[in-house]
Scaffold this active site. Structure first.
Site, mmCIF file in Angstrom:
data_model
loop_
_atom_site.group_PDB
_atom_site.id
_atom_site.type_symbol
_atom_site.label_atom_id
_atom_site.label_comp_id
_atom_site.label_asym_id
_atom_site.label_seq_id
_atom_site.Cartn_x
_atom_site.Cartn_y
_atom_site.Cartn_z
ATOM 1 N N TYR A 188 37.155 37.825 18.598
ATOM 2 C CA TYR A 188 37.207 36.379 18.394
ATOM 3 C C TYR A 188 35.831 35.813 18.041
ATOM 4 C CZ TYR A 188 41.730 36.824 20.747
ATOM 5 O OH TYR A 188 43.008 37.187 21.094
ATOM 6 N N LYS A 243 46.251 44.312 21.807
ATOM 7 C CA LYS A 243 44.983 44.870 22.297
ATOM 8 C C LYS A 243 45.186 46.059 23.232
ATOM 9 C CE LYS A 243 42.394 40.536 21.934
ATOM 10 N NZ LYS A 243 43.536 39.687 21.530
ATOM 11 N N ASN A 273 35.307 37.464 30.739
ATOM 12 C CA ASN A 273 36.225 37.872 29.681
ATOM 13 C C ASN A 273 35.518 37.635 28.353
ATOM 14 O OD1 ASN A 273 38.021 38.229 31.756
ATOM 15 N ND2 ASN A 273 39.429 36.602 31.155
ATOM 16 N N GLU A 275 37.451 41.490 30.876
ATOM 17 C CA GLU A 275 38.254 41.685 29.667
ATOM 18 C C GLU A 275 37.333 41.925 28.486
ATOM 19 O OE1 GLU A 275 41.215 38.741 28.732
ATOM 20 O OE2 GLU A 275 41.845 38.530 30.834
ATOM 21 N N ASP A 320 48.361 33.307 27.621
ATOM 22 C CA ASP A 320 48.775 33.994 26.403
ATOM 23 C C ASP A 320 49.710 35.157 26.742
ATOM 24 O OD1 ASP A 320 48.881 34.778 23.723
ATOM 25 O OD2 ASP A 320 47.140 36.086 23.932
ATOM 26 N N TYR A 345 34.980 38.718 24.190
ATOM 27 C CA TYR A 345 35.587 39.335 23.019
ATOM 28 C C TYR A 345 34.638 39.318 21.826
ATOM 29 C CZ TYR A 345 39.908 39.608 25.615
ATOM 30 O OH TYR A 345 40.858 39.939 26.551
ATOM 31 N N ASN A 403 42.229 32.670 36.252
ATOM 32 C CA ASN A 403 41.855 33.328 35.006
ATOM 33 C C ASN A 403 41.496 32.281 33.963
ATOM 34 O OD1 ASN A 403 41.797 35.617 33.007
ATOM 35 N ND2 ASN A 403 43.419 34.374 32.102
ATOM 36 N N GLU A 404 40.255 32.314 33.515
ATOM 37 C CA GLU A 404 39.755 31.463 32.430
ATOM 38 C C GLU A 404 40.022 29.973 32.638
ATOM 39 O OE1 GLU A 404 40.946 32.974 28.615
ATOM 40 O OE2 GLU A 404 39.796 34.816 28.862
#
Length: 586
Positions: free
Chosen positions: A467, A563, A461, A499, A163, A463, A407-408
Site C-alpha cells: 500500500y 495476502k 501493521n 502485519e 476488511d 505494508y 486492531n488499527e
C-alpha cells in the site's frame, strides 16, 4: 463461565447437526411468532457453519437482517433434578433464543459464548423445540462495528469497518449440559515462579457455601499438590514449565459437594522487560501469522479437521505464534495451542474503531472517528465489555501471552486516548499478569499516535512495498527502517511487526518480482524480515496472512484478500516455502 466438559459429575449433549433454517427477508418472523411452531419455508442448515456460502443463493449470501434456526433436543430422563444449561459457543451476531414458546436468552456478540439455565424450560425425556433468531446487522456500538446503507436498487447493504466478509450463522458448537444443582460456577488460575518452584494461585466461584477441595495432577496423572478452600496457592517443587513448542500441562481437579470440574494448567510467566518479551524469564522472538477463521463452504464455521490442518501447516512453516485476527477464536483452538506450545496473542472483536479507514461508501470527508457521528460512549462500553468477556473466558489458557484490545483504531484522532484508556484499565484490572497491546495503523506514526504509552508493546501493521511504495522495495525498506528507528527513540518497549505482506495471485510468476506475483510477495516478506532481524528493538514478525480469505466485493479484492501464504483451500504459495526456509533454518 465454565465451558461444558464431561466429568464424573457433569454430562453434556451436543446439539450440532442439521437444523431447520429460514431467512426472514420480509422481517415477519416476530409478528408471526415463528418460534411457536415449526419454522415456515425451511431448508436444511448445518451447525456449526456460516449460512452464506452453503446454498447457491445470491440473495441469502448477502442478506442483511434476521435468519431463523430451529432444532429439537431430548435431554435424558437421568438429568431430572439436575441443573440443565443451554450454551452457544458462538452465534453471529445478535441472538434471541426460545425454548418452546418462552424466550430463554438474548445475546450480542458473535465470537464469545453465552448460556442460560433452562432447567425449568425443558422436559427431560421429551422432544423440546429450540429456536434462534439471528441478526447480522451491525452498528458503531456493535463489535465488530459496521454500517448499513440502502443501495440504488432498494436493497440493504452492509460493510464492516474491518476488511473481512461478515459471515453469519451459528458458527460454533451448541450444547446442553447438566451439573448438580449446587455447582462450580467459575475457576480462575494464575501461575508464578519462585526459583524452580511453581506457584498456582486459584480462585473458585461456587453457587453455595460448601467446602471446596482441589488436587493438582501431573501429565501422567500423579498427585502433585492439594488444598482446601475456594482460594489458595498450590506449590509445585521443580515445576515442569509450559514452554513455547513444549506445552506441558498439569490438571487441576476442583471438587465442591457433588460437582467436579477440571482445568488444564500450564505453569509459566510472562514479562516485558525493556525491549525484551520474556517467557519464563527467557527472551522470546515472535515468528508467526495473523489468521482468519475462513474457508470455502463453511465460511467462519468451526471445524476440527480444518483447525488441526491449519496448526499442522503453522508447524510446517516453523511458526511459533499467531494472533487471533480479528476476534476471539473458539476455545478448541486455544486448547490445541495449550497442548502444543503455540504462543497466542488473543484479540477482541473490537477492531477497526477507525472511520479514517472506513470501507463503506460515503460522500465527502470521513466523519470524526470519536464523536457524535462516530464512536461514542456506547461503543466504548461495548469495547470494555468485549475485553472483559474475552479475558474471563481465556485467562486460564497458558498459550495466551498477551491481550490485543483493538486492531488499527484511529489512534491519531482527537478522543482516541479517552476512548481506549478505559478498555486498557479494564484489561489490567482483570488480568495484571499479561501485557496488553493494540495494533497501530500506518496513518498513526509515532509523531501522531496518542495512545501507545498506555500499552506494553509497540505493535505495527505495516505494508511498505504494497500500500506504501508499491513496487519499489528499495524505498519501502528505507522508510520501514526509518520508522522503526523513530518508534525505538520514543519508547523503550519491544516492537512487534504484527502485519506485513503483499497480495499475490497463486500461479502468477515473473522472473523479475512484480506486484501480484508470488515472487513479489516473497520479496516483500523477506524485506520486512531482514529489517526486523537487524533492529534490536524488534521482537519478531507476524505475516499477514496465513491463508487467503473472503472480503466484501471490491476492485482491489479479486476473490478476497490474497495476502495468504496459502490459498484459501490451503495450497502453499512460494512465500510459504521461503518463510519455512527462513524460520526452520533460523
Amino acid at each position: 463461565m465454565l465451558r461444558p466438559i464431561e466429568t464424573a459429575a457433569r454430562e453434556r449433549q451436543s446439539l450440532d447437526g442439521v437444523w431447520r433454517f429460514a431467512a426472514d427477508y420480509s422481517a415477519a418472523g416476530h409478528a408471526e411468532r415463528w418460534w411457536s411452531a415449526e419454522l415456515p419455508g425451511t431448508v436444511d442448515m448445518p451447525v456449526p457453519a456460516s449460512y452464506n456460502d452453503l446454498l447457491p443463493d445470491e440473495r441469502l449470501r448477502d442478506h442483511v437482517g434476521l435468519v431463523w434456526y430451529q432444532t429439537h433436543a431430548r435431554p435424558p430422563r437421568s438429568w431430572e433434578g439436575r441443573r440443565i444449561v443451554l450454551r452457544f459457543d458462538g452465534a453471529a451476531h445478535d441472538a434471541t433464543v426460545w425454548v418452546g414458546d418462552t424466550i430463554a436468552a438474548r445475546h450480542t456478540g458473535g465470537f464469545l459464548p453465552f448460556e442460560v439455565d433452562v432447567t425449568d424450560l425443558l422436559a427431560c425425556g421429551e422432544r423440546n423445540r429450540i429456536t434462534v433468531a439471528l441478526s447480522n446487522e451491525l452498528s458503531f456500538s456493535s463489535m465488530p462495528p459496521g454500517r448499513s446503507h440502502r443501495t440504488p436498487a432498494g436493497t440493504v447493504s452492509q460493510a464492516l469497518t474491518a476488511d473481512y466478509f461478515n459471515y453469519t450463522g451459528l458458527h460454533r458448537h451448541v450444547w446442553l449440559y447438566a451439573t448438580p444443582a449446587d455447582h462450580i460456577e467459575d475457576v480462575a488460575v494464575r501461575t508464578r515462579l519462585d526459583g524452580s518452584t511453581g506457584l498456582i494461585d486459584y480462585d473458585v466461584t461456587i453457587s453455595g457455601s460448601a467446602e471446596v477441595s482441589v488436587r493438582l495432577r501431573d501429565a501422567q496423572g500423579g498427585h502433585v499438590s492439594s488444598a482446601v478452600g475456594a482460594a489458595s496457592t498450590l506449590e509445585v517443587p521443580e515445576a515442569h514449565l509450559w514452554e513455547p513448542g513444549a506445552g506441558y500441562l498439569y490438571r487441576l481437579e476442583v471438587e465442591y459437594g457433588q460437582d467436579i470440574y477440571e482445568v488444564p494448567v500450564g505453569i509459566r510467566t510472562i514479562e516485558v522487560d525493556g525491549r525484551r518479551f520474556l517467557i519464563n524469564g527467557k527472551p522470546f522472538t515472535f515468528k508467526g501469522v495473523g489468521r482468519h477463521e475462513d474457508s470455502p463452504i463453511r465460511g467462519r464455521g468451526h471445524d476440527d479437521a480444518l483447525m488441526v490442518h491449519d496448526f499442522a501447516l503453522l508447524d510446517w512453516l516453523g511458526a511459533n505464534s499467531l494472533r487471533t485476527t480479528h476476534y476471539p477464536y473458539p476455545e478448541e483452538a486455544l486448547d490445541y495451542a495449550d497442548r502444543h506450545g503455540v504462543v497466542v496473542i488473543d484479540e477482541t472483536a473490537a477492531g477497526m474503531v477507525n472511520l479514517a479507514m472506513d470501507f463503506g461508501p460515503r460522500t465527502g470527508p470521513p466523519p470524526e472517528t470519536f464523536g457524535p457521528e462516530g464512536f461514542g460512549a456506547e461503543a466504548r462500553d461495548a469495547c470494555v465489555r468485549a475485553a472483559r468477556e474475552l479475558i474471563e473466558r481465556d485467562r486460564n489458557h497458558p498459550s495466551v501471552v498477551m491481550w490485543c484490545l483493538s486492531n488499527e483504531p484511529d489512534s491519531a484522532a482527537d478522543g482516541a486516548r479517552e476512548f481506549l484508556a478505559p478498555i486498557v484499565a479494564e484489561a489490567r484490572a482483570l488480568d495484571p499478569t499479561r501485557p496488553v497491546c493494540f495494533t497501530n495503523v500506518f496513518l498513526a506514526p509515532p509523531e501522531r499516535d496518542r495512545i501507545t504509552d498506555l500499552f506494553d508493546m509497540v505493535c505495527l501493521n505495516r505494508y511498505q512495498g504494497w500500500y506504501v511504495n508499491g513496487g519499489d522495495l528499495a524505498s519501502a525498506e528505507l522508510e520501514l527502517r526509518a520508522e522503526l528507528d523513530r518508534w525505538a527513540e520514543r519508547y523503550d518497549k519491544p516492537i512487534l511487526i504484527t502485519e506485513c505482506g503483499a497480495d499475490s495471485l497463486a500461479g502468477l510468476h515473473e522472473t523479475a518480482p512484480t506486484m501480484w506475483t508470488e515472487e513479489y510477495q516473497s520479496a516483500v516478506i523477506a524485506m520486512v524480515a531482514r529489517v526486523a532481524e537487524q533492529h534490536d528493538a524488534v521482537a519478531g514478525q507476524h505475516v499477514w496472512s496465513f491463508a487467503d480469505f473472503l472480503t466484501r466485493q471490491e476492485v482491489i479484492r479479486p476473490g478476497g484478500n490474497l495476502k495468504g501464504l496459502f490459498t484459501r483451500d490451503r495450497k502453499p504459495k512460494a512465500a510459504a516455502f521461503d518463510l519455512r526456509r527462513r524460520w526452520i533454518e533460523s
